[in-house]
Design an enzyme around this catalytic site. Structure first.
Site, short mmCIF file in Angstrom:
data_model
loop_
_atom_site.label_atom_id
_atom_site.label_comp_id
_atom_site.label_asym_id
_atom_site.label_seq_id
_atom_site.Cartn_x
_atom_site.Cartn_y
_atom_site.Cartn_z
N PRO A 174 0.83 -1.20 0.00
CG PRO A 174 0.10 -0.96 2.20
CD PRO A 174 0.79 -1.93 1.28
CD GLN A 198 -1.92 -0.19 5.23
OE1 GLN A 198 -1.64 0.95 4.86
NE2 GLN A 198 -1.01 -1.14 5.40
CB CYS A 200 1.87 5.19 8.10
SG CYS A 200 1.95 6.83 7.35
CG ASN A 221 7.57 -3.84 2.47
OD1 ASN A 221 7.22 -2.90 3.13
ND2 ASN A 221 7.78 -3.74 1.17
NE ARG A 230 10.64 3.15 -0.94
CZ ARG A 230 11.85 3.34 -0.42
NH1 ARG A 230 12.47 4.49 -0.62
NH2 ARG A 230 12.43 2.40 0.29
#
Length: 340
Positions: A33, A87, A117, A217, A242
């Site tokens: 996400p 999410q 985040c 990740n 990315r």
């Protein structure tokens, strides 16, 4: 991305389907996400290039609670993307449970809790990676969501808030105990943002701590990186963020490389133009978006499709002035003629 005709071969890696609760994901590759990036158009494009699971942009549970209409515009997934994970971010167990019920009713296959985040506007509200500072509260949030819905609940975390507090490993066990069906680990600390190097050993430690699927990740920029992550960490799936921007082909390349040890052919300039225009036009046709907004939103994204091509900076300067799809098409046609 190497071409398939290069003599770069590697022993194949067995790819096993990823099972998240009752949801079977045949190819264990996941689109991470990303705010402002993983809209319906981009998720669909990645799906067409072999990604196994897509995840929406992070959505505020409080905005859902207060029935913010702009937020409901982010409920843009379609059957063509399935399975799709939605999410959510927030730090209040009751509100997160309510939001999970809303996205379940809207057709989500999986609901994911954002604990990764680090940006201030999210973290300062007690949401996102801030929850890694209070693993007891974080576990309560997971439990509330699990109890509220029938679909699987997953969590995306960082290694911890900072290097002095690797709470991600402890939390992984608590998340499993609370009923989480899988956990994704971005192997950086929250205070790193996207700087430094991801420490994949944290993914290995989480994998050793739980029995639910673990998704790796961080710093996967190539098929070789994905293979190395699987081998070094034992993770059950690889999440790419990315490196997929402007490069949906990365998923097809990773899959082929793992299965055969060879790469797909490099996307041509025509391939890149076609993908960029598909992204733009699909975004424009998304309900509630329209052409004007789509063109504006794509200004910061479209040149990712041409990364590494000569003249991309000049093209970027021209694209930011475009006001319509026709103008973008004209600029890209000119780019094709210039490169011929």
């Amino acid at each position: 991305m190497p071409s398939v005709n290069q003599t770069n071969h590697s022993p194949k890696t067995d790819l096993h389907p990823l099972q998240i609760g009752p949801i079977r994901i045949d190819t264990p590759l996941i689109l991470a996400p990303m705010a402002g990036v993983t809209c319906h158009a981009f998720r669909l494009l990645c799906k067409q290039h072999g990604v196994g699971l897509v995840v929406t942009e992070l959505i505020s549970s409080h905005a859902i609670h207060y029935k913010n209409q702009k937020t409901f515009g982010m409920f843009d997934w379609t059957d063509a993307e399935r399975p799709v994970s939605v999410q959510l971010f927030g730090g209040d167990p009751a509100i997160m449970a309510e939001a999970a019920q809303v996205v379940e009713a809207a057709g989500a296959d999986i609901v994911d809790l954002n604990m990764g985040c680090w940006v201030p506007k999210v973290a300062k509200t007690g949401a996102g990676a801030t929850l890694l500072r209070d693993v007891c509260l974080a576990a309560q949030v997971v439990k509330a969501m699990v109890d509220a819905v029938k679909i699987p609940v997953t969590v995306k975390i960082r290694s911890g808030w900072d290097a002095a507090h690797t709470t991600g490993i402890e939390f992984a066990g608590r998340a499993q105990d609370a009923g989480a069906a899988a956990i994704a680990v971005h192997a950086r600390y929250a205070n790193q943002g996207f700087t430094g190097t991801a420490d994949w050993s944290i993914i290995r430690r989480v994998k050793d701590a739980v029995t639910i699927p673990v998704i790796g990740n961080g710093d996967v920029e190539s098929a070789e990186d994905a293979k190395r992550m699987l081998e070094e960490t034992g993770c059950d799936a690889v999440m790419i963020g990315r490196a997929a921007m402007g490069n949906p082909w990365i998923f097809a390349d990773v899959k082929q490389y793992l299965e055969t040890g060879t790469h797909i052919s490099d996307p041509t300039l025509d391939d890149r133009i076609a993908a960029a225009l598909f992204h733009l036009k699909t975004l424009a046709n998304t309900p509630g978006v329209g052409e004007e907004r789509a063109v504006k939103e794509m200004r910061g994204l479209i040149t990712h499709y041409f990364k590494g091509f000569p003249g991309v900076s000049a093209l970027r300067n021209l694209l930011v002035q475009a006001g319509s799809i026709t103008e973008v098409e004209d600029l890209l046609r000119h780019e094709r003629r210039r490169a011929a």
